[in-house]
Each structure stands twice: as structure tokens, then as C-alpha cells.
Design a protein around this motif. Structure first.
Motif, short mmCIF file in Angstrom:
data_model
loop_
_atom_site.label_atom_id
_atom_site.label_comp_id
_atom_site.label_asym_id
_atom_site.label_seq_id
_atom_site.Cartn_x
_atom_site.Cartn_y
_atom_site.Cartn_z
N HIS A 92 78.49 15.53 -4.93
CA HIS A 92 79.47 16.44 -5.53
C HIS A 92 79.62 16.16 -7.02
CE1 HIS A 92 80.71 18.22 -1.79
NE2 HIS A 92 81.01 17.04 -1.27
N SER A 93 79.26 14.93 -7.43
CA SER A 93 79.42 14.54 -8.83
C SER A 93 78.15 14.88 -9.60
CB SER A 93 79.73 13.05 -8.94
OG SER A 93 79.86 12.66 -10.29
N LEU A 94 78.13 16.07 -10.19
CA LEU A 94 76.91 16.52 -10.85
C LEU A 94 76.61 15.73 -12.11
CD1 LEU A 94 77.17 20.37 -10.33
CD2 LEU A 94 76.31 18.60 -8.80
N ARG A 95 77.64 15.22 -12.76
CA ARG A 95 77.40 14.39 -13.95
C ARG A 95 76.68 13.10 -13.56
NH1 ARG A 95 82.45 16.74 -15.68
NH2 ARG A 95 82.11 17.95 -17.57
N GLU A 96 76.90 12.64 -12.32
CA GLU A 96 76.19 11.47 -11.84
C GLU A 96 74.70 11.76 -11.65
OE1 GLU A 96 77.29 8.60 -11.72
OE2 GLU A 96 79.45 8.68 -11.48
N LEU A 97 74.37 13.00 -11.31
CA LEU A 97 72.98 13.36 -11.05
C LEU A 97 72.21 13.62 -12.33
CD1 LEU A 97 73.24 15.78 -7.99
CD2 LEU A 97 72.87 13.31 -8.00
N GLU A 98 72.90 14.11 -13.35
CA GLU A 98 72.20 14.57 -14.55
C GLU A 98 71.38 13.48 -15.21
OE1 GLU A 98 73.15 16.88 -18.77
OE2 GLU A 98 74.76 16.49 -17.34
N ASP A 99 71.89 12.24 -15.20
CA ASP A 99 71.19 11.18 -15.92
C ASP A 99 70.21 10.40 -15.06
OD1 ASP A 99 73.00 9.86 -14.36
OD2 ASP A 99 73.92 8.69 -15.95
N ILE A 100 69.99 10.85 -13.81
CA ILE A 100 69.03 10.15 -12.96
C ILE A 100 67.98 11.08 -12.34
CG2 ILE A 100 70.47 10.29 -10.88
CD1 ILE A 100 69.45 7.53 -10.11
N CYS A 101 68.33 12.36 -12.17
CA CYS A 101 67.43 13.28 -11.47
C CYS A 101 66.45 13.95 -12.43
CB CYS A 101 68.23 14.36 -10.74
SG CYS A 101 69.22 13.72 -9.38
N ASP A 102 65.20 14.12 -11.96
CA ASP A 102 64.20 14.87 -12.72
C ASP A 102 64.36 16.36 -12.50
OD1 ASP A 102 62.58 12.43 -13.42
OD2 ASP A 102 62.38 12.34 -11.25
N SER A 103 64.65 16.74 -11.25
CA SER A 103 64.70 18.15 -10.89
C SER A 103 65.86 18.39 -9.93
CB SER A 103 63.38 18.58 -10.25
OG SER A 103 63.03 17.73 -9.16
N TYR A 104 66.11 19.66 -9.65
CA TYR A 104 67.26 19.99 -8.81
C TYR A 104 66.96 21.23 -7.97
CZ TYR A 104 68.37 24.24 -11.36
OH TYR A 104 68.32 25.52 -11.87
N GLY A 105 67.78 21.43 -6.95
CA GLY A 105 67.79 22.66 -6.17
C GLY A 105 69.22 23.04 -5.91
N LEU A 106 69.58 24.28 -6.23
CA LEU A 106 70.93 24.78 -5.99
C LEU A 106 70.94 25.55 -4.68
CD1 LEU A 106 73.84 25.62 -6.64
CD2 LEU A 106 72.92 27.42 -8.11
N LEU A 107 71.66 25.00 -3.70
CA LEU A 107 71.79 25.64 -2.39
C LEU A 107 73.04 26.51 -2.41
CD1 LEU A 107 70.47 25.73 0.41
CD2 LEU A 107 71.88 23.79 1.07
N ASP A 108 72.83 27.82 -2.28
CA ASP A 108 73.94 28.76 -2.40
C ASP A 108 73.66 29.97 -1.52
OD1 ASP A 108 76.37 29.72 -3.44
OD2 ASP A 108 75.32 30.90 -4.95
N ASN A 109 74.68 30.41 -0.79
CA ASN A 109 74.53 31.56 0.10
C ASN A 109 73.39 31.34 1.09
OD1 ASN A 109 75.30 34.07 1.10
ND2 ASN A 109 73.94 35.20 -0.27
N LYS A 110 73.30 30.11 1.63
CA LYS A 110 72.39 29.71 2.70
C LYS A 110 70.94 29.54 2.27
CE LYS A 110 75.25 32.35 5.92
NZ LYS A 110 75.29 33.45 6.92
N ALA A 111 70.65 29.67 0.97
CA ALA A 111 69.27 29.56 0.50
C ALA A 111 69.22 28.83 -0.84
CB ALA A 111 68.63 30.95 0.38
N ILE A 112 68.03 28.50 -1.30
CA ILE A 112 67.87 27.90 -2.61
C ILE A 112 67.94 29.01 -3.65
CG2 ILE A 112 66.33 26.64 -4.16
CD1 ILE A 112 67.53 24.88 -2.02
N ALA A 113 69.06 29.01 -4.41
CA ALA A 113 69.28 30.08 -5.39
C ALA A 113 68.50 29.83 -6.67
CB ALA A 113 70.78 30.18 -5.69
N SER A 114 68.35 28.58 -7.05
CA SER A 114 67.54 28.23 -8.22
C SER A 114 67.10 26.79 -8.09
CB SER A 114 68.33 28.44 -9.52
OG SER A 114 69.43 27.56 -9.59
N SER A 115 66.01 26.46 -8.75
CA SER A 115 65.49 25.09 -8.71
C SER A 115 64.58 24.88 -9.91
CB SER A 115 64.72 24.82 -7.41
OG SER A 115 63.58 25.65 -7.32
#
Length: 296
Positions: free
Chosen positions: A184-207
Motif C-alpha cells: 500500500h506504501s507506494l513511496r516504499e516501492l518507488e526506490d526499489i522497484c524496476d517496474s510495476y503493474g497497476l491492478l484496477d477493475n479486475k485487470a492490469i490497467a497499466s504496467s
């Protein structure tokens, strides 16, 4: 590599995921984000082979994970609330998991010592943060090929979070582990993750790549003597707010393009404001009508 194609998952008559498509490259730290109830935990359990898909497929190194022991031994999934019995201690926990994994005991006890956790006390009496530290220590000591962390940093203090991030980066560099983190803490992810997937409305909305995604949109604060309407601007606006004669606009145009397009309205001031990963997430979800956040 993890390849998810046209994945659907329901529980009885409740549809949780529908037509999910996603590819996660090897040796990356991938952030899985979404609002509460979006299906993040369900997707992690599907990837790790705990749940079976209703339709579609999940391939891990070209093989199906569900009921495939050869694939599942390469996974370690740490849920938000991992199971342990009332008598479990940090010392006894590793003995249980040694039956399933090749655990680096030296590394495990190093982490336990670093976090100053009592080896022989029952975890049932630990705080949530202490329990999380024990299981994160275990996950890092197992050194799996695929490490799935559900709410990885929940309950950890700032120093513990920093230590976990450093250990995750070391694990990726040492073993080329693929790490998927739901948080839930997106600021925690920003400095460690290379890539992301946004799960929204039951599907991957963007990645995609986090840095590329952040750099693909721009936020401006513009002051006018005479305030134009949003429609008059003629821009494709992802999000906006108005305070008196000042507009805050989120658009795709870079500074020079934006400045040229808005110059006919004689702006008094144009400032570009940095966007972080958390704000990118809110903008993306709000644009789909699931959040209404006015004060950008």
C-alpha cells in the motif's frame, strides 16, 4: 520469466480477476499496486501456484506452477499474515522450513540478530513488526528464484524497512532473484522497484518501467490574470484542480510544448511540479473513475 495470459479467477459467483495479461522479466523487482480489494493477494497466490486459474494461463519458465512441485520449489510466497502455531519461535521456524527449502542458516541468524529478535521466545507474543521481521529474514535466507512479498513493509519501522530493501537488492544482485512486492506504501516501492503493474477493475490497467511511467506525464501549476476554462485550453488533461486564478494540470506534454500551447492565454506563471510514483498511481486510478482526489 513469468507470463500471464488472459487470466480469469472467480470464487463461487464473485469474479476477482478478468483477462489479466502481464509479463515479469527475470532478475527484476516488480511492484504490484492497486486499491484495496483489487485482487493483488489473489494474483500473488495464483502466480505462486496456491490457487488454480478458472481460465487463461500462468507460465513460470514456460511451465504451469499449479500442482507442479518442480516449479513451486523455486517460489517463496510471504503473505500479509503468514501462518505459525502458538509455540513457534524464530529458532523452531527455520527448522520447519528446512524440510522444504535449502535455507542459508547463517544468513537467517544474522538477520535475526540484526533485528534484535529473541530466538527462543514464542512469536505469538511478538508485535506485528517483529513477526514480519522474522518472516522477511526467513524469506531472504531461503534465497528463492522467485520471491513474492504481500505487503512486505507493513509493520516495519523505518530502519527495518531500509534494511529489508538493502537485503532485497543484494539478493537480486547475488542470485538474480525475481521479486514481486505488493504494498500500500507506494513511496516504499518507488526506490526499489524496476517496474510495476497497476491492478484496477479486475485487470492490469497499466504496467511498465516506473521511471518511464513517471517521466511520461507532467504536472504544471499555472497562474492567469483571466482564468480560461478547461475546455478552452485544448489539452488532453489527465487531472486538474483550480484554486482562484491558479490551475494545476497533469498532462502528457513536456514543458516547452505545454508552454507553447498555453501561451495564447498569457499565463503569469508556469511552474513544473515533480510527480512521484504514489501520485502517478492516484492519477491513473482517478482517471478511471475509482477515486476522486481533488487537491492534486
Amino acid at each position: 520469466m513469468i507470463e500471464i495470459k488472459n487470466l480469469c479467477k472467480s470464487f463461487d459467483d464473485k469474479e476477482v480477476l478478468k483477462d489479466v495479461n502481464l509479463t515479469i522479466e527475470d532478475g527484476k523487482v516488480f511492484g504490484l499496486v492497486g486499491i484495496n480489494g483489487a485482487g493483488k493477494s489473489t494474483l500473488l497466490r495464483l502466480i505462486s501456484g496456491i490457487y488454480e486459474t478458472n481460465s487463461g494461463s500462468i507460465l513460470v519458465d514456460k511451465e504451469v506452477a499449479y500442482e507442479n512441485e518442480r516449479v513451486k520449489k523455486d517460489f517463496f510466497f510471504l503473505p500479509d499474515e503468514p501462518y505459525y502455531n502458538v509455540n513457534t519461535t524464530p529458532k523452531s521456524l527455520i527448522e520447519i522450513y528446512k524440510s522444504f527449502y535449502n535455507v542459508d542458516e547463517k544468513k537467517y541468524f544474522e538477520y535475526i540478530d540484526y533485528f534484535k529478535l529473541p530466538l527462543k521466545k514464542k512469536m505469538n507474543n511478538f508485535s506485528k513488526g517483529m513477526k514480519r521481521q522474522v518472516f522477511v529474514s526467513l524469506a531472504l535466507a531461503i534465497k528463492p528464484k522467485y520471491l513474492l512479498l504481500d505487503e512486505a513493509f507493513d509493520g516495519l519501522d523505518p530502519l527495518a524497512r531500509l534494511a529489508c530493501k538493502r537485503a532485497i537488492i543484494e539478493l537480486v544482485e547475488e542470485k538474480e532473484t525475481t521479486v514481486i512486492i505488493s504494498s500500500h506504501s507506494l513511496r516504499e516501492l518507488e526506490d526499489i522497484c524496476d517496474s510495476y503493474g497497476l491492478l484496477d477493475n479486475k485487470a492490469i490497467a497499466s504496467s511498465g518501467d516506473i521511471v518511464d511511467a513517471i517521466e511520461s506525464i507532467h504536472k504544471y501549476q499555472v497562474a492567469f490574470e483571466v482564468l480560461p476554462s478547461i475546455e478552452e485550453l485544448g489539452l488532453e488533461i489527465k487531472s486538474h484542480s483550480i484554486d482562484g486564478r491558479v490551475m494545476k494540470l497533469v498532462v502528457k506534454e513536456d514543458y516547452e510544448t505545454f508552454k507553447n500551447q498555453i501561451s495564447k492565454f498569457n499565463p503569469l506563471l508556469i511552474d513544473e511540479i515533480a510527480i512521484d510514483f504514489e501520485e502517478l498511481f492516484i492519477i491513473e486510478v482517478e482517471s478511471r473513475g475509482y477515486l476522486k482526489w481533488k487537491n492534486i
